[in-house]
Design an enzyme around this catalytic site. Structure first.
Site, short mmCIF file in Angstrom:
data_model
loop_
_atom_site.label_atom_id
_atom_site.label_comp_id
_atom_site.label_asym_id
_atom_site.label_seq_id
_atom_site.Cartn_x
_atom_site.Cartn_y
_atom_site.Cartn_z
N ARG A 1 -6.21 19.11 -2.29
CA ARG A 1 -5.03 18.69 -3.05
C ARG A 1 -4.22 17.62 -2.32
NH1 ARG A 1 -2.47 21.16 -7.17
NH2 ARG A 1 -3.52 23.12 -6.75
N MET B 1 -0.61 18.54 -15.70
CA MET B 1 -0.77 19.98 -15.49
C MET B 1 -1.40 20.32 -14.14
SD MET B 1 0.80 20.84 -18.12
CE MET B 1 0.61 22.58 -18.41
N ILE C 1 -0.10 21.07 -10.02
CA ILE C 1 1.03 21.17 -9.09
C ILE C 1 0.92 20.03 -8.09
CG2 ILE C 1 1.99 22.60 -7.24
CD1 ILE C 1 1.17 25.04 -8.92
N ASN D 1 10.18 15.19 -15.06
CA ASN D 1 9.23 16.07 -15.73
C ASN D 1 9.85 16.60 -17.01
OD1 ASN D 1 6.87 17.74 -16.01
ND2 ASN D 1 8.07 19.48 -15.26
N HIS E 1 9.58 20.06 -19.38
CA HIS E 1 9.06 21.42 -19.32
C HIS E 1 9.44 22.15 -20.61
CE1 HIS E 1 7.55 25.07 -17.51
NE2 HIS E 1 8.62 25.68 -17.98
N THR F 1 11.68 18.54 -7.94
CA THR F 1 11.83 18.89 -6.53
C THR F 1 10.62 19.73 -6.13
OG1 THR F 1 12.98 20.95 -6.99
CG2 THR F 1 14.35 18.97 -6.77
N GLN G 1 11.42 18.67 -30.30
CA GLN G 1 12.61 18.37 -29.50
C GLN G 1 12.26 17.65 -28.20
OE1 GLN G 1 15.61 18.57 -30.75
NE2 GLN G 1 14.43 19.16 -32.55
N GLU G 2 11.11 18.00 -27.62
CA GLU G 2 10.67 17.27 -26.42
C GLU G 2 10.60 15.78 -26.72
OE1 GLU G 2 7.23 18.81 -24.34
OE2 GLU G 2 7.56 20.81 -25.11
C1 GAR Z 1 4.38 19.63 -23.29
O1 GAR Z 1 4.78 20.70 -24.08
C2 GAR Z 1 5.10 19.66 -21.95
O2 GAR Z 1 6.41 20.14 -22.04
C3 GAR Z 1 4.22 20.61 -21.18
O3 GAR Z 1 2.91 20.27 -21.54
C4 GAR Z 1 2.92 19.76 -22.87
C5 GAR Z 1 2.22 18.42 -22.86
O4 GAR Z 1 2.09 17.93 -24.16
N1 GAR Z 1 4.43 20.50 -19.76
C6 GAR Z 1 4.40 21.53 -18.92
O5 GAR Z 1 4.15 22.67 -19.27
C7 GAR Z 1 4.70 21.19 -17.48
N2 GAR Z 1 5.03 22.36 -16.73
P1 GAR Z 1 1.75 16.41 -24.40
O6 GAR Z 1 0.51 16.08 -23.56
O7 GAR Z 1 1.44 16.32 -25.86
O8 GAR Z 1 2.95 15.59 -23.99
#
Ligand code: GAR
Length: 204
Positions: A56, A81, A83, A98, A100, A132, A164-165
């Site tokens: 890693r 996805m 770490i 990021n 989440h 962080t 919403q994201e």
């Molecule tokens: C999203 O829901 C994002 O919030 C999540 O992965 C998905 C990616 O979707 N991220 C995490 O869980 C990070 N810890 P996308 O590839 O369609 O943007």
């Protein structure tokens, strides 16, 4: 832009008419749909396959070099996805963001929608934060909340949160580009905000 899969958050940012230039889209998974979308829009897209670099730290060091090569002001994790090693995070601290799928600090990690349903929470949502060294932790830029319905499934809840994201991540990037985000003692101040615009609630 670092991603691993579908790339719908990346698409939302690319289509939001932000005052930014996307200098590179990098995926640790060569088959990520997000890379196809980038190529279709003539954005520089790079596969950087982590399975070819089992260590890693070594992978992240190469990834950091690749990212630096494009001289980004901001590095966005959009469904990345994996770490990240502390060395990578330290190198980009303050310019690493990021998204989440939960209202952090609740439900860090995976399967956030299933866990929210199992806990019976009535409000769920998503968070954009600076990264962080603590997993899914860091100064919060903006959050959006959605209601949890009695008959919700993980899929239905996930779709409600994802919509919403796609609103809050472009907004956070816009604020960064406008120089409005200031990190102070682990908290984000939004310059010129007197109305707490960094909270969205929908359908409540
Ligand atoms: C999203 O829901 C994002 O919030 C999540 O992965 C998905 C990616 O979707 N991220 C995490 O869980 C990070 N810890 P996308 O590839 O369609 O943007």
């Amino acid at each position: 832009m670092l991603l691993s899969g579908r790339g719908s958050n990346f698409q939302a940012i690319a289509e939001a008419r932000l005052p930014i230039e996307i200098v590179a889209v990098i995926s640790n998974r060569p088959q990520a749909a997000g890379l196809d979308y980038a190529r279709a829009r003539d954005l520089p897209a790079f596969a950087f396959d982590h399975t070819e670099h089992p260590d890693r730290e070594a992978f992240d060091a190469l990834l950091a070099e690749e990212v630096e090569r494009h001289r980004p002001d901001l590095v966005l994790l959009a469904g990345y996805m994996r770490i990240l090693s502390p060395a990578f995070i330290t190198r980009f601290e303050g310019r690493l963001m990021n998204i989440h799928p939960s209202l952090l600090p609740m439900f860090p990690g995976l399967n956030t929608h299933e866990r929210a349903l199992a806990e019976g929470v009535k409000i769920h949502g998503c968070t954009v934060h600076f990264v962080t060294a603590n997993l899914d932790h860091g100064p919060i830029v903006i959050q959006a909340a959605v209601p949890v319905r009695a008959d919700d499934t993980p899929g239905a809840l996930s779709a409600r949160v994802l919509a919403q994201e796609h609103c809050i991540y472009p907004q956070a990037v816009r604020w960064f580009a406008e120089g409005r985000l200031e990190i102070n003692h682990g908290r984000v101040n939004l310059r010129g905000d007197s109305t707490s615009q960094s909270v969205l609630s929908t359908g409540m």
